[in-house]
Design an enzyme around this catalytic site. Structure first.
Site, PDB file in Angstrom:
ATOM      1  N   LYS A  26       8.833   0.073 -22.030  1.00 51.51           N
ATOM      2  CA  LYS A  26       8.342  -0.133 -23.399  1.00 51.51           C
ATOM      3  C   LYS A  26       9.354  -0.915 -24.226  1.00 51.51           C
ATOM      4  O   LYS A  26       9.006  -1.873 -24.928  1.00 51.51           O
ATOM      5  CB  LYS A  26       8.049   1.219 -24.053  1.00 51.51           C
ATOM      6  CG  LYS A  26       7.410   1.096 -25.438  1.00 51.51           C
ATOM      7  CD  LYS A  26       7.192   2.456 -26.072  1.00 51.51           C
ATOM      8  CE  LYS A  26       6.114   3.231 -25.382  1.00 51.51           C
ATOM      9  NZ  LYS A  26       4.761   2.681 -25.680  1.00 51.51           N
ATOM     10  N   ARG A  96       9.402   7.388 -29.387  1.00 48.80           N
ATOM     11  CA  ARG A  96       8.664   7.418 -28.117  1.00 48.80           C
ATOM     12  C   ARG A  96       9.608   7.254 -26.940  1.00 48.80           C
ATOM     13  O   ARG A  96      10.650   6.609 -27.051  1.00 48.80           O
ATOM     14  CB  ARG A  96       7.632   6.285 -28.063  1.00 48.80           C
ATOM     15  CG  ARG A  96       6.456   6.412 -29.018  1.00 48.80           C
ATOM     16  CD  ARG A  96       5.497   5.243 -28.782  1.00 48.80           C
ATOM     17  NE  ARG A  96       4.232   5.391 -29.468  1.00 48.80           N
ATOM     18  CZ  ARG A  96       3.946   4.863 -30.655  1.00 48.80           C
ATOM     19  NH1 ARG A  96       4.879   4.156 -31.281  1.00 48.80           N
ATOM     20  NH2 ARG A  96       2.759   5.034 -31.206  1.00 48.80           N
ATOM     21  N   GLY A 105       1.820   9.673 -20.363  1.00 47.94           N
ATOM     22  CA  GLY A 105       1.546  11.038 -20.796  1.00 47.94           C
ATOM     23  C   GLY A 105       2.511  12.087 -20.289  1.00 47.94           C
ATOM     24  O   GLY A 105       2.358  13.274 -20.600  1.00 47.94           O
ATOM     25  N   MET A 107       5.910  12.256 -20.798  1.00 49.17           N
ATOM     26  CA  MET A 107       7.001  12.609 -21.708  1.00 49.17           C
ATOM     27  C   MET A 107       6.492  12.629 -23.139  1.00 49.17           C
ATOM     28  O   MET A 107       5.322  12.377 -23.396  1.00 49.17           O
ATOM     29  CB  MET A 107       8.172  11.643 -21.509  1.00 49.17           C
ATOM     30  CG  MET A 107       8.864  11.830 -20.161  1.00 49.17           C
ATOM     31  SD  MET A 107      10.206  10.672 -19.885  1.00 49.17           S
ATOM     32  CE  MET A 107       9.302   9.141 -19.683  1.00 49.17           C
ATOM     33  N   ARG A 352       2.499  -4.315 -21.388  1.00 48.58           N
ATOM     34  CA  ARG A 352       2.971  -3.947 -20.057  1.00 48.58           C
ATOM     35  C   ARG A 352       1.987  -4.520 -19.046  1.00 48.58           C
ATOM     36  O   ARG A 352       0.845  -4.834 -19.389  1.00 48.58           O
ATOM     37  CB  ARG A 352       3.069  -2.427 -19.905  1.00 48.58           C
ATOM     38  CG  ARG A 352       1.757  -1.691 -20.119  1.00 48.58           C
ATOM     39  CD  ARG A 352       1.956  -0.188 -20.118  1.00 48.58           C
ATOM     40  NE  ARG A 352       0.733   0.513 -20.489  1.00 48.58           N
ATOM     41  CZ  ARG A 352       0.662   1.817 -20.746  1.00 48.58           C
ATOM     42  NH1 ARG A 352       1.757   2.559 -20.668  1.00 48.58           N
ATOM     43  NH2 ARG A 352      -0.479   2.378 -21.080  1.00 48.58           N
ATOM     44  N   HIS A 468      -4.367  17.417  12.663  1.00 50.79           N
ATOM     45  CA  HIS A 468      -5.471  16.899  13.493  1.00 50.79           C
ATOM     46  C   HIS A 468      -6.612  16.399  12.620  1.00 50.79           C
ATOM     47  O   HIS A 468      -7.145  15.308  12.829  1.00 50.79           O
ATOM     48  CB  HIS A 468      -5.964  18.003  14.435  1.00 50.79           C
ATOM     49  CG  HIS A 468      -7.174  17.605  15.226  1.00 50.79           C
ATOM     50  ND1 HIS A 468      -8.460  17.847  14.784  1.00 50.79           N
ATOM     51  CD2 HIS A 468      -7.299  16.952  16.411  1.00 50.79           C
ATOM     52  CE1 HIS A 468      -9.319  17.365  15.666  1.00 50.79           C
ATOM     53  NE2 HIS A 468      -8.643  16.824  16.668  1.00 50.79           N
ATOM     54  N   SER A 777       5.632   2.300  23.431  1.00 55.04           N
ATOM     55  CA  SER A 777       4.917   2.571  22.184  1.00 55.04           C
ATOM     56  C   SER A 777       5.439   3.889  21.648  1.00 55.04           C
ATOM     57  O   SER A 777       5.341   4.919  22.322  1.00 55.04           O
ATOM     58  CB  SER A 777       3.409   2.652  22.415  1.00 55.04           C
ATOM     59  OG  SER A 777       2.742   2.864  21.187  1.00 55.04           O
ATOM     60  N   CYS A 844       2.490   3.754  17.502  1.00 59.47           N
ATOM     61  CA  CYS A 844       1.066   4.082  17.444  1.00 59.47           C
ATOM     62  C   CYS A 844       0.811   5.407  16.740  1.00 59.47           C
ATOM     63  O   CYS A 844      -0.291   5.934  16.797  1.00 59.47           O
ATOM     64  CB  CYS A 844       0.463   4.113  18.848  1.00 59.47           C
ATOM     65  SG  CYS A 844       1.229   5.319  19.950  1.00 59.47           S
ATOM     66  N   TYR A 864       4.583  -4.820  17.136  1.00 60.51           N
ATOM     67  CA  TYR A 864       3.322  -4.494  16.472  1.00 60.51           C
ATOM     68  C   TYR A 864       3.347  -3.057  15.970  1.00 60.51           C
ATOM     69  O   TYR A 864       4.176  -2.241  16.378  1.00 60.51           O
ATOM     70  CB  TYR A 864       2.127  -4.686  17.414  1.00 60.51           C
ATOM     71  CG  TYR A 864       2.073  -3.700  18.569  1.00 60.51           C
ATOM     72  CD1 TYR A 864       1.443  -2.465  18.426  1.00 60.51           C
ATOM     73  CD2 TYR A 864       2.673  -3.987  19.790  1.00 60.51           C
ATOM     74  CE1 TYR A 864       1.406  -1.552  19.473  1.00 60.51           C
ATOM     75  CE2 TYR A 864       2.639  -3.082  20.844  1.00 60.51           C
ATOM     76  CZ  TYR A 864       2.007  -1.866  20.675  1.00 60.51           C
ATOM     77  OH  TYR A 864       1.971  -0.954  21.703  1.00 60.51           O
TER      78      TYR A 864
END
Length: 892
Positions: A26, A96, A105, A107, A352, A468, A777, A844, A864
């Protein structure tokens, strides 16, 4: 000498936009607007370094701060010709917070500071409106009492409600100046009663109290929780902004409003926002009055009967449009701005970077490139990868009213409504009849896979983000809320209990897998749409990234979704999921129940054509892209019956006695199955299982090669090895099966045999294993479990506490632990490639779809990542961002 206070206003400022870390978002925005010559009420910012000092030195302030505040306040007085605390010509200020990261919201704020029994009369004379003055005073007393003095809000609200009843009115706006004067006196009585001190009349004492409160709010519970959820470091601190008050509620030539320089929902390049005539900012939020549109076009589109600002304040509107253009041109991004009009004068209170939907973010980024404002690399940087989830799953209608029953973990994004069911079989049965259902379980197991597929969504009371339920639901694109511990599920009575609510089977609930909310009843959803902007930005990302992106997929639906989302192959096909289908589970159980190899082979012969068909379909869909197939991994007992009905059915199918089946199930039971007879250990002790799978893979590959003229590229992956010898035994079997199949068919299939690295021992001996293995992997789910000694399904009960206490920075099952698990990945990759320079290396586990983990994978030069199909776009974008971060190139 350290400077603690930075002034702004009157066309100049001591701070700048790039001082965000010091001035907060701000403060930096106010300073930059002042430097741009925009109309900003004068004020000053107390830096975040003061906040750090405040907490490091027992809530005390640095020497010299009081003098700097006094000098800055005097500059504001001089600019405006007002005097702080002067009864005849009072200066009022707002106080502020303003951290470097937006924390809306979280603080505290105090408005109208400087009012007291004398200055309120001066304000009444200057404004010519006694009601306005006393309304402002009561707002200040209420806010100061709550924020600074710690008095609960209801003490003040109750007095207002009682007074309205006595006055025979309904709305606050109907109260007169005399009413507010009476309430001001009552509020001061409350303050004296609750604090045993009178309300401070000295404006300088008020200011000190408010500054203390705003710095103190940095550590309030909601701010601490918000920082933890959004990974904002606590040592950043907040700044405090003290700014001259301007009033939008002094008459019909006054107003207050909020605007976005582009539509935050769609990204369309048009001014978007609302305002209220004769109101303060809090009135817009409170919903007491219906806000009005800024533009005529917006008013007509919404069919609002209320006049637009463009009509009633044309000069102010024209000036606001100029400010809009100035700010967006300067920041080169869509801005969220707050403004007040006081007696025809426009004042800018904040700017902002505006929050926006994923759809809008894509539209804005692509449009700004097309407009020549930013380049493609900057556009890629600006999209938050995780936000793409919004584009891939249904979302709840934000305008719908909801009753939230409980919160769990947002385990798989999207939203769904349906009837509550408590078993996978019931989910499948009802879904087959066209019913929408939500499968509710304490926790899921692989045997629930058919019900999870049939259900619209999944809800569990236990388990975490990598349980799972979470992993499977993400792979299927089903919404899932996991670990909703407030819910009590009773399978016997088929009910869910939570506080005073009881939900029965067949009742409708809604789950929001993006927020973790469990909601009573049906809530309307909005279906997402993939725009041309999505394809454009993804194309830019793909051209930039070097890290490959594959998908975890074992069903045709998963594989097709993966290809549609841009996956470059399958990085993990979990073959065990294929055995839980209704037409296969009996044969699988028959194999497990067999006492000798002959019986097992007979049962496996029934499964062979099914597996062959599974693999052939995956190869067709992938069209020559690599398909990594993991041989059977879980312990055998997971496939066995669990309920009396299932035992009876198995006895009927197998011709064996129920007691015999129970005895076999008991024999297979393990105290710690995750570290038990599973993975390659199954393949070594029951080689016929892996042999059948290898035969199915190569026969399928040969069939598809003949069918399409292009041979598939299978990669056979051996799970859970700890020694090279384990791998060598199974590699020899795969090679033998491959040769026999290819010789018989007269077709050559290019294939590779590699392993999952899931155990620390395998990671440390990677150089030796790579002498035989052609690819690694990393199964990061199990590697994380074995490194930490944690069960991912049970850790959810305390991981949150560990994060709050700073034991862990993040959940290691969500983001790779780079110090421990990551170090093993680094070691294994280096040692493996030292032995085999062309070794292909990827991951993976679920970490393959986590942007922070993807950055680490790029850092250690993996080839990858593989993730669930619906996270493929996220991984593609995150990989491109990692490339930009790594190269340090691509200026806007």
């Amino acid at each position: 000498m350290t400077k603690w206070v930075y002034s702004f206003g009157n066309g100049a400022a001591e701070g700048r936009a790039d001082m965000r870390n010091l001035l907060g978002g701000k403060g930096a925005g106010l300073a930059e607007m002042a430097n741009l010559g925009l109309p900003v009420p004068p004020g000053f910012t107390i830096t975040t370094e003061v906040c750090t000092h405040f907490y490091e030195r027992d809530k005390t302030y640095p020497d010299g701060l009081d003098a700097e505040i006094a000098a800055a306040l005097a500059a504001v007085e001089k600019t405006l010709g007002l005097k702080f605390g002067d009864p005849g010509n009072p200066l009022l200020v707002s106080v502020r917070s303003g951290a470097r990261a937006s924390m809306p919201g979280m603080m505290d704020t105090v408005l109208n500071l400087g009012l007291n029994d004398d200055t309120v009369q001066g304000l009444a004379r200057k404004s010519g409106d006694e009601r306005f003055a006393y309304d402002s005073y009561r707002r200040f007393l209420q806010m100061y009492g709550q924020v600074v003095l710690g008095i609960e809000h209801h003490h003040f609200e109750q007095l207002i409600e009682e007074h309205k009843l006595d006055a025979g009115v309904v709305l606050d706006t109907e109260l007169t100046a005399e009413d507010w004067r009476t309430l001001v006196s009552a509020f001061k009585d409350v303050i004296r009663s609750e604090t045993r001190r009178p309300f401070p009349q000295d404006a300088h004492d008020q200011l000190k109290g408010a500054i203390d409160a705003v710095f103190g709010s940095w550590m309030n519970p909601r701010a601490v929780t918000y920082r933890r959820l959004h990974q904002i470091p606590s040592d950043w601190g907040t700044a405090v902004n003290v700014q001259a008050m301007v009033f939008g509620n002094m008459g019909d030539d006054c107003a207050t409003g909020v605007a976005f320089t582009r539509d935050p929902a769609t990204g369309v390049n048009e001014l978007y926002g609302e305002y209220l005539v004769n109101a303060q900012g809090e009135d817009v939020v409170a919903g007491i009055r219906t806000p009005q549109r800024l533009t005529l076009a917006s008013k007509e589109a919404s069919r609002s009967p209320l006049p637009a600002m463009e009509e009633v304040m044309p000069d102010v509107f024209a000036e606001l449009c100029k400010v809009r253009r100035t700010l967006e041109d300067h920041y080169r991004d869509m801005q969220d701005i707050e403004f007040t009009v006081e007696r025809g004068q426009l004042w800018m209170l904040q700017t902002r970077t505006g929050k926006r939907t994923a759809q809008a973010a894509l539209k804005i980024a692509v449009s700004l490139v097309e407009e020549g404002v930013i380049d493609k690399n900057e556009a890629i940087r600006r999209i938050e990868p995780a936000s793409l989830d919004q584009l891939l799953h249904p979302m709840l209608d934000p305008s719908a009213k909801t009753t939230v029953l409980a919160h769990g973990l947002p385990a798989s994004p999207g939203a769904a409504s349906g009837k509550v069911v408590f078993s996978a079989d019931e989910a499948e049965w009802l879904a087959g009849r066209g019913e929408a259902v939500i499968l509710v379980r304490v926790e899921t197991s692989p045997e629930d896979i058919h019900g999870m597929h049939a259900a619209r969504g999944v809800l569990t009371t236990r388990g975490g983000m990598t349980s799972h339920a979470a992993v499977v639901a993400r792979g299927m694109g089903r919404p899932c809320v996991a670990g909703a511990g407030d819910l009590k599920v009773d399978y016997e009575t088929r009910t869910i209990s939570v506080r005073n609510n009881k939900i029965e089977a067949g009742d409708v609930i809604t789950i929001n897998g993006s927020t973790g909310e469990v909601i009573l009843g049906e809530v309307p959803t909005i279906q997402p749409e993939l725009s041309g902007d999505f394809a454009t930005l993804m194309g830019w990302a793909d051209a930039l990234r070097k890290l490959g992106v594959r998908a975890n997929a074992e069903t045709p639906a998963d594989a097709r979704a993966a290809r549609n989302f841009g996956a470059e192959g399958i990085g993990l096909s979990r073959t065990e999921h294929m055995f839980f289908e209704a037409d296969r589970i009996d044969s699988m159980r028959e194999m497990i129940m067999a006492d000798e190899e002959t019986g097992r082979r007979a049962a496996l012969a029934k499964l062979l054509p099914m597996q062959r068909a599974d693999f052939a379909e995956l190869f067709r869909i992938m069209r020559g892209l690599p398909v990594t197939i993991r041989l059977l991994d879980p312990p055998l007992h997971e496939f066995l019956p669990k309920t009396d009905a299932e035992f009876a059915e198995m006895a009927r199918v197998s011709g064996k006695d129920v007691g015999e089946i129970r005895s076999r199930t008991h024999a297979l039971h393990e105290a710690n199955p995750m570290l038990g007879h599973r993975g390659c250990r199954l393949g070594i002790t029951y080689p016929e299982i892996y042999e059948m799978q290898a035969v199915a893979i190569f026969e399928a590959a040969i069939a598809v090669a003949k069918e399409t003229g292009k041979p598939p590229e299978p990669e056979i992956m051996v799970p859970l090895i700890a020694t090279r010898r384990e791998f060598d035994i199974l590699r020899e079997m795969v090679d033998r099966v491959a040769k026999a199949a290819m010789d018989k068919a007269g077709v050559k299939i290019p294939y590779h045999v590699g392993t999952m690295i899931e155990l620390p021992r395998a990671a440390l001996l990677a150089g030796e294993i790579a002498e035989s293995a052609e690819f690694f992997s990393f199964g990061t789910n199990d590697l994380t479990q074995t490194v930490f000694g944690l069960s991912r399904d049970d850790a959810a009960s305390f991981i949150g506490a560990y994060q709050r206490l700073g034991v862990l920075k993040q959940d290691p099952f969500v983001t790779i632990d780079t110090e421990g698990v990551g170090e093993l990945i680094r070691i294994a990759s280096e040692r493996g490639r030292a032995t085999r320079p062309d070794l292909k290396v990827g991951i993976c586990g679920e970490h393959g779809g986590d942007p922070a983990s993807i950055r680490f994978c790029r850092e250690v030069r993996l080839d990858y990542v593989s993730c669930s199909p619906y996270r493929v776009p996220i991984a593609r974008l995150a990989a491109a961002q990692a490339e930009l971060e790594d190269a340090g190139t691509g200026t806007a």
